[in-house]
Design an enzyme around this catalytic site. Structure first.
Site, PDB file in Angstrom:
ATOM      1  N   CYS A 127      14.486  38.165  25.387  1.00  0.00           N
ATOM      2  CA  CYS A 127      13.377  37.677  26.212  1.00  0.00           C
ATOM      3  C   CYS A 127      12.553  36.638  25.473  1.00  0.00           C
ATOM      4  O   CYS A 127      12.312  35.553  25.967  1.00  0.00           O
ATOM      5  CB  CYS A 127      12.484  38.832  26.647  1.00  0.00           C
ATOM      6  SG  CYS A 127      13.283  39.843  27.893  1.00  0.00           S
ATOM      7  N   HIS A 128      12.081  36.987  24.276  1.00  0.00           N
ATOM      8  CA  HIS A 128      11.198  36.054  23.576  1.00  0.00           C
ATOM      9  C   HIS A 128      11.579  35.899  22.119  1.00  0.00           C
ATOM     10  O   HIS A 128      10.792  35.430  21.304  1.00  0.00           O
ATOM     11  CB  HIS A 128       9.739  36.484  23.733  1.00  0.00           C
ATOM     12  CG  HIS A 128       9.380  36.732  25.171  1.00  0.00           C
ATOM     13  ND1 HIS A 128       9.363  37.984  25.722  1.00  0.00           N
ATOM     14  CD2 HIS A 128       9.092  35.882  26.179  1.00  0.00           C
ATOM     15  CE1 HIS A 128       9.074  37.898  27.000  1.00  0.00           C
ATOM     16  NE2 HIS A 128       8.902  36.646  27.314  1.00  0.00           N
ATOM     17  N   GLY A 129      12.803  36.332  21.763  1.00  0.00           N
ATOM     18  CA  GLY A 129      13.356  36.012  20.452  1.00  0.00           C
ATOM     19  C   GLY A 129      12.895  36.862  19.277  1.00  0.00           C
ATOM     20  O   GLY A 129      12.983  36.406  18.131  1.00  0.00           O
TER      21      GLY A 129
END
Lengths: 163, 418
Positions: A127-129
């Site tokens: 999703c956001h690393g």
């Protein structure tokens, strides 16, 4: 007085939103560990969340132990089985070193990270690393905390009860 | 709604009603004779278009609720049943799903129009603030609605958005559990979101009433941004603007129908045709297009709490807009400097939307999008909190026309019409 009355009347309407008795009743699960070979991970559902049960290889345990706790973004164990102040050293993340049991919820915004991916061989959240190591500790990315360790206990050598 | 009424009840029945419940008087004064600046352009037709969008969403939504089942085990199948089995269910659902996108398209045009022509400036501050409130309610409603089909994006979108609250120190995780009614997004969450999704549109309708009420006190702003000075400057709302609004509404509906009939899944995400699975997150989580700029801001900040604060701050900033603009001139037509920064803001918002739609590690021409999003976020906040107050003070506006009538009709015609 009126304020107390209003608050008392409002409380049932606020508290009804909290988990019901039925949701609370479902809060333990037993897992059979015997089919999980070293280097494998199974995902079990617990309290609506995925639970990672990972059978770590000696190499994975070693790489987790080598990390300096002071170099970690989150220095706390986040382990429900240890005191709140326990450090994020690998020993404090597990009960038995070969079994790493984690709540599979990224501490950023709740996605499920993918296992055996990322620079640290642990988990990568797409999703956001955010990236986690083989002890489930946050190493890189926006997540603020290590993956949480749920309360659990070994019933036998191959059976664990979570919750 | 305000000012002297020009209603003149004719029949005995109309007089009888007028003395008891002056509803016909209200309608007459607000949508018939209401004096409206004669120079309103196409961008002023979006208020009417938005009212239409709200009506479409409520109508199609009530129908969908007759067939939908708010239960985690049944919701996905009930939506598929609407698409396949319910008579015209596919049409009504596609109208509702695309209607949400059209609603946001219209509201963004409406907001940028207000920004360009200074419609938020005194004496119209409350119209703007109520408008931002409507925008917030729209976002909440759209979010709740997107969860209902219970596909993968529904589920994980709900998870990510509700987890934003867990960024709040100390009580955050309790708030998240309270929102879920469980330890994760689940059946309890779906049920309450359905309840709220049904409620909020009617709250929006009420707040739209306040928006229009507040509009009818000072009357419409106009592209020149100057006040109405004489009856020469205005025309009655009906038939002049009922026709104009109606014409552009027809064009808007053609675009709307184009999506519904020829590209119904254009705004959708294929992952949402897969049923929610709490154990597997899709590889790329993307919110609906109208939330992408805010999503890009959230992702561009490497700290969880700060990311949430920046994202919320981007919307809260809009509430302060009327007091951040120090200019004495409303319309950007007469603000050569502000005009350029305004268009830069439009570009930056689109750019943020693009950044939000791409993966975390994406790059454009070798530049990481993460840094593009960071700079764009910086410009967004600098525009409102730094540029706007300063430009208003240092800019020399162009000369304003003497009146709307003079600007529209020319000097001699305006004089002759006096």
């Amino acid at each position: 007085m009126a304020a107390v009355g209003v608050a008392a009347a409002a409380w049932p309407f606020i508290d009804q939103m909290n988990p019901s008795a039925a949701a609370l009743a479902l809060s333990t699960v037993e897992v059979d560990l015997s089919p999980v070979a070293a280097g494998q991970q199974i995902v079990v559902k617990w309290r609506g969340h995925p639970l990672f049960v990972r059978h770590r290889t000696p190499a994975e345990i070693d790489s987790a132990k080598k990390v300096e706790v002071s170099s970690l973004p989150d220095p706390l164990a986040r382990n429900a089985n240890k005191p709140e102040t326990a450090s994020a050293a690998d020993e404090d993340r597990v009960i038995k070193p070969e079994w790493l049991i984690l709540i599979g919820v990224c501490t950023h915004l709740g996605c499920t990270p993918t296992g055996f991916e990322g620079d640290y061989g642990g988990w990568l959240c797409h999703c956001h690393g955010s990236q986690y190591d083989t002890s489930g500790r946050i190493r890189k990315g926006p997540a603020p905390e290590n993956l949480a360790v749920p309360p659990y206990a070994f019933l036998t050598d191959t059976r664990v009860k979570v919750g | 709604m305000s000012g002297p009424s020009t209603y003149n009840p004719k029949s005995g029945f109309e007089k009888w009603i007028d003395q008891r419940l002056p509803l016909p008087r209200l309608m007459h004064d607000t949508i018939q004779t209401f004096p409206t600046p004669r120079n309103l352009n196409i961008w002023y037709t979006f208020g009417g278009i938005l009212t239409f969008c709200l009506a479409v969403q409520i109508l199609t939504g009530i129908v969908l609720a007759m067939h939908y089942v708010a239960n985690a085990g049944l919701a996905f199948d009930s939506v598929e049943a609407i698409m396949r089995d319910v008579n015209y269910g596919w049409l009504i659902r596609f109208m509702h799903a695309n209607g949400a996108s059209m609603f946001f398209l219209a509201v963004y045009i409406h907001m940028f129009r207000g920004l360009y022509y200074g419609s938020y400036k005194a004496p119209r501050e409350l119209i703007w603030i109520i408008g931002v409130l409507i925008y917030l309610l729209m976002m909440a409603t759209a979010f709740f609605g997107y969860v209902l089909p219970w596909g993968q994006m529904s589920f994980w979108g709900a998870t990510v958005i509700t987890n934003l609250f867990s960024a709040i120190p100390v009580i955050g995780s309790h708030i998240a559990t309270w929102l879920w009614g469980d330890f994760a997004v689940g059946d309890a969450t779906l049920n309450r979101f359905f309840s709220l999704h049904y409620l909020l549109p009617f709250i929006i309708a009420g707040v739209v009433g306040l928006h229009i009420w507040a509009l009818h006190v000072p009357g419409n702003n106009n592209p020149l941004g100057i006040d109405v000075k004489s009856p020469q400057d205005t025309v009655p709302f009906h038939p002049y603007y009922t026709i104009k609004d109606g014409f552009y509404l027809c064009l808007f509906v053609i675009v709307f129908a184009g999506f519904v009939f020829y590209a119904p899944d254009f705004f959708g995400n294929p992952d949402n045709y897969e049923q929610a699975n709490p154990l597997v997150t899709p590889p790329d989580i993307v919110p609906e297009w109208y939330l992408l700029p805010f999503y890009a801001m959230l992702r561009s900040i490497p700290n969880k709490l700060m990311g949430v604060i920046v994202m919320g701050g981007a919307i809260v900033t809009l509430f302060f807009l009327p007091w951040l603009d120090t200019s004495r001139v409303r319309s950007c037509r007469f603000r050569p400097l502000m005009k350029q920064f305004f268009w830069a803001l439009v570009v930056v918002c689109v750019l943020l939307g693009y950044c939000g739609s791409q993966g975390v590690d994406a790059a454009i021409a070798g530049i990481p999008l993460l840094w593009v999003a960071r700079l764009a976020t910086l410009y967004y906040f600098a525009f409102f909190w730094i540029l706007m107050p300063i430009i208003g003070l240092i800019e020399t506006p162009k000369k304003l026309p003497a009146s709307i009538a003079q600007s529209v009709l020319g000097d001699s015609a305006a004089a002759a019409a006096e």
